[in-house]
Write a protein that holds these residues in place. Structure first.
Motif, PDB file in Angstrom:
ATOM      1  N   PHE A  24      -4.185  -2.786  -4.156  1.00 15.29           N
ATOM      2  CA  PHE A  24      -3.267  -3.213  -3.102  1.00 15.29           C
ATOM      3  C   PHE A  24      -3.969  -4.080  -2.062  1.00 15.29           C
ATOM      4  CE2 PHE A  24      -2.606  -1.943   1.376  1.00 15.29           C
ATOM      5  CZ  PHE A  24      -1.500  -2.728   1.663  1.00 15.29           C
ATOM      6  N   SER A  56      -3.104  -8.001  -1.230  1.00 18.12           N
ATOM      7  CA  SER A  56      -2.645  -8.340   0.122  1.00 18.12           C
ATOM      8  C   SER A  56      -3.480  -9.447   0.736  1.00 18.12           C
ATOM      9  CB  SER A  56      -2.678  -7.096   1.013  1.00 18.12           C
ATOM     10  OG  SER A  56      -1.768  -6.115   0.561  1.00 18.12           O
ATOM     11  N   ALA A 107       1.044  -6.255  -4.636  1.00 21.90           N
ATOM     12  CA  ALA A 107       0.704  -5.353  -3.543  1.00 21.90           C
ATOM     13  C   ALA A 107       1.762  -4.257  -3.390  1.00 21.90           C
ATOM     14  CB  ALA A 107       0.568  -6.135  -2.239  1.00 21.90           C
ATOM     15  N   VAL A 133       0.856  -0.345  -3.472  1.00 19.39           N
ATOM     16  CA  VAL A 133       0.675   0.288  -2.165  1.00 19.39           C
ATOM     17  C   VAL A 133       1.330   1.660  -2.054  1.00 19.39           C
ATOM     18  CG1 VAL A 133       2.665  -0.872  -1.095  1.00 19.39           C
ATOM     19  CG2 VAL A 133       0.803  -0.063   0.332  1.00 19.39           C
TER      20      VAL A 133
END
Length: 551
Positions: free
Chosen positions: A414, A418, A437, A441
């Protein structure tokens, strides 16, 4: 009984997941409304962070513990329905706000109502599904997070676009003079009132602890226990509670030390944040007795209050509820998992809280982007949570620390995605990186929640979830969006602010590794506590007082 039918528990899981989605629609709707709130109310990015995170998170945490106690001692179905009704009503009332302060008060109400939802839901699921499926079930339940977050973008964007098309400039007078963002709040809030009736009429309350070795004894005074839990957190009742527990002078000194720390936190943190901002960026909320009140002062007062009341709860638990202290507040793996969740939530909210603002400000995307981001959030986020349940349970079967190692991997992916998302200038790459992401996440929800549930006994399930939520909500939600907004206001660079917000991965991984070192000991302690409860050796009611003193 109805709740013993195989199909019915999956229906309950479906309804509870929808409720979770409702909560996230009401919680996340501020994200897509942010540009319109800034325009109509003239608020800053820091105030947006305060509105999105702090005003909600503070009261979510403060009321989370007593409402979890209520769910652990009273009807979880009724607790859930009442909370859903209240937060839905407060979301609708947000649409009538005419100032930042009024909107902030409404958001506080949303936080109070939502504090009742997940502790009750997690406790219910623990009595519908056996331990071996706990990770999968809680992960499926957590699908509601991204269904709700995505729906908030889709529904919010649709209502905004429809309202602007019908009642924009030169298109007629809007009903009651409402603008688009006000209609959106009302439109997403009112359906929750109807859904609360569905909960009351169709979900049955199972016997608490029916799938464990022993059924939990009912609390004869659940509302009294909930009020005592709240009183244990808030002075002057917290001091009276300490006296009832026979606290020593040293414990009173410790309590006053907590209060002193909270006051110093307000003073130094407010001075520091105001110092780095130019006068033009210090957004004022109002004044009291001629003294200017900045958003930074409100922010740090809120955080200080949350820290102080939670410290009071930890102290009261340590003195008055031996089981809760051993398995929750005094448990090294439980605390370490909570810290990891706090930093993961910090990074997640740093990204999610400003994704639409960033897309519109930096990449020039319009309100239509809300639809695209919402679809991605529902598909990728929902799939990520659903898959994570099976994968983390599989990892747990293969290795005692499998769930924790699984979270270390997914959090790393993640973070990398990002970074790409907020460094690219390509809209296509932005959407693709956001999808990756968003897929990874939320994969910490199910594993960490299942881990904390494995560390406690049935009567503490709701309380354990509320205690675990303190870190992700006070630190993650309460500080994540605010810090991003603060850095953005100070530097004028929202991209830099978001990248700073997601640079906490090493802390999360370190905390998970710390938790793994004592996880087996913590699980063994929970089994021993359950065996003692089965023998009738441990029967405690609410925080602080045994049942004999409650009757």
């Amino acid at each position: 009984m109805t709740y013993e039918r195989p199909w019915y528990r999956w229906y309950v899981l479906f309804i509870l997941t929808l409720i979770y989605a409702f909560s996230y629609v009401d919680r996340q709707i501020v994200t897509i409304l942010a540009p319109y709130l800034k325009k109509d109310m003239g608020i800053s990015d820091a105030q947006l962070g305060l509105l999105y995170g702090t005003s909600f998170a503070l009261f979510y945490c403060v009321f989370g513990i007593p409402l979890a106690r209520l769910a652990d001692g009273w009807s979880r179905v009724r607790t859930l329905a009442l909370g859903l009704s209240f937060w839905s009503l407060m979301t609708a009332l947000s649409g009538l706000a005419r100032s930042f302060s009024q909107l902030g008060v409404a958001r506080i109400g949303v936080g109070v109502g939502e504090a009742s939802a997940t502790p009750a839901a997690v406790s219910l699921l623990g009595d519908y599904f056996e331990r071996s499926r706990r990770g999968t079930v809680l992960a499926l339940y957590s699908v509601g997070v991204y269904v709700g977050a995505g729906a908030s973008l889709i529904v919010g964007g649709s209502i905004l676009s429809t309202w602007e098309h019908a009642y924009g400039k030169g298109h007629g007078v809007a009903p009651f003079g409402l603008v688009g963002w006000q209609a959106t709040f009302i439109g997403v809030g009112l359906p929750g009132l109807l859904f609360a009736l569905i909960v009351l009429l169709t979900i049955k309350e199972p016997v608490r602890g029916r799938l464990d070795a022993v059924a939990a004894k009912k609390d004869p005074h659940p509302f009294g226990s909930a009020m005592r839990s709240l009183g244990a957190m808030v002075p002057p009742w917290s001091w009276m509670h300490l006296k009832a527990l026979g606290a020593s002078r040293r414990e009173y000194v410790r309590n006053w030390t907590y209060l002193l720390f909270a006051v110093l936190l307000v003073i130094f943190a407010t001075w520091g944040t105001n110092h780095v901002l130019s006068a033009s960026r210090k957004a004022e909320i109002g004044s009291v007795f001629g003294l200017s009140i900045t958003s930074n002062l409100v922010q740090w007062i809120a955080i200080a209050v949350a820290v102080y009341v939670c410290s009071n709860w930890f102290q009261a638990t340590r003195l008055g509820d031996a089981s809760a202290h051993r398995l929750i507040t005094g448990s090294r793996p439980f605390v370490a998992v909570t810290v990891a969740g706090a930093f993961l939530a910090f990074a997640m909210n740093a990204v999610n809280g400003f994704v639409f603002v960033y897309a519109s400000r930096t990449l020039g995307l319009t309100a239509q982007a809300g639809l695209h981001l919402g679809i991605i959030a529902i598909i990728a986020g929902g799939a990520g949570i659903a898959v994570s349940g099976y994968l983390c349970d599989y990892a747990k079967r293969k290795h005692p620390f499998g769930r924790l190692y699984f979270v270390c991997f997914t959090a790393s992916v993640f973070t990398g995605a990002s970074v790409i998302q907020y460094l690219t200038h390509s809209i296509t790459v932005f959407y693709c990186a956001y999808a990756v992401a968003t897929l990874f996440v939320p994969m910490w929800f199910g594993p960490l929640q299942a881990t904390t549930q494995d560390l406690v006994i049935p009567r503490l399930r709701g309380t354990a979830f509320a205690a675990f939520s303190l870190g992700p909500n006070i630190f993650g939600l309460g500080l994540g969006p605010y810090c991003v907004g603060l850095i953005s206001d100070a530097t004028g660079d929202l991209r830099l602010a978001i990248l700073c917000g997601i640079a906490v991965l090493p802390v999360s991984i370190f905390s998970l590794l710390v938790a793994s070192r004592s996880l087996l000991k913590g699980e063994e302690a929970a089994r021993a506590e359950l065996a003692a409860a089965d023998a009738g050796a441990i029967e405690e009611a609410s925080i602080g007082l045994p049942i004999e003193q409650l009757t």
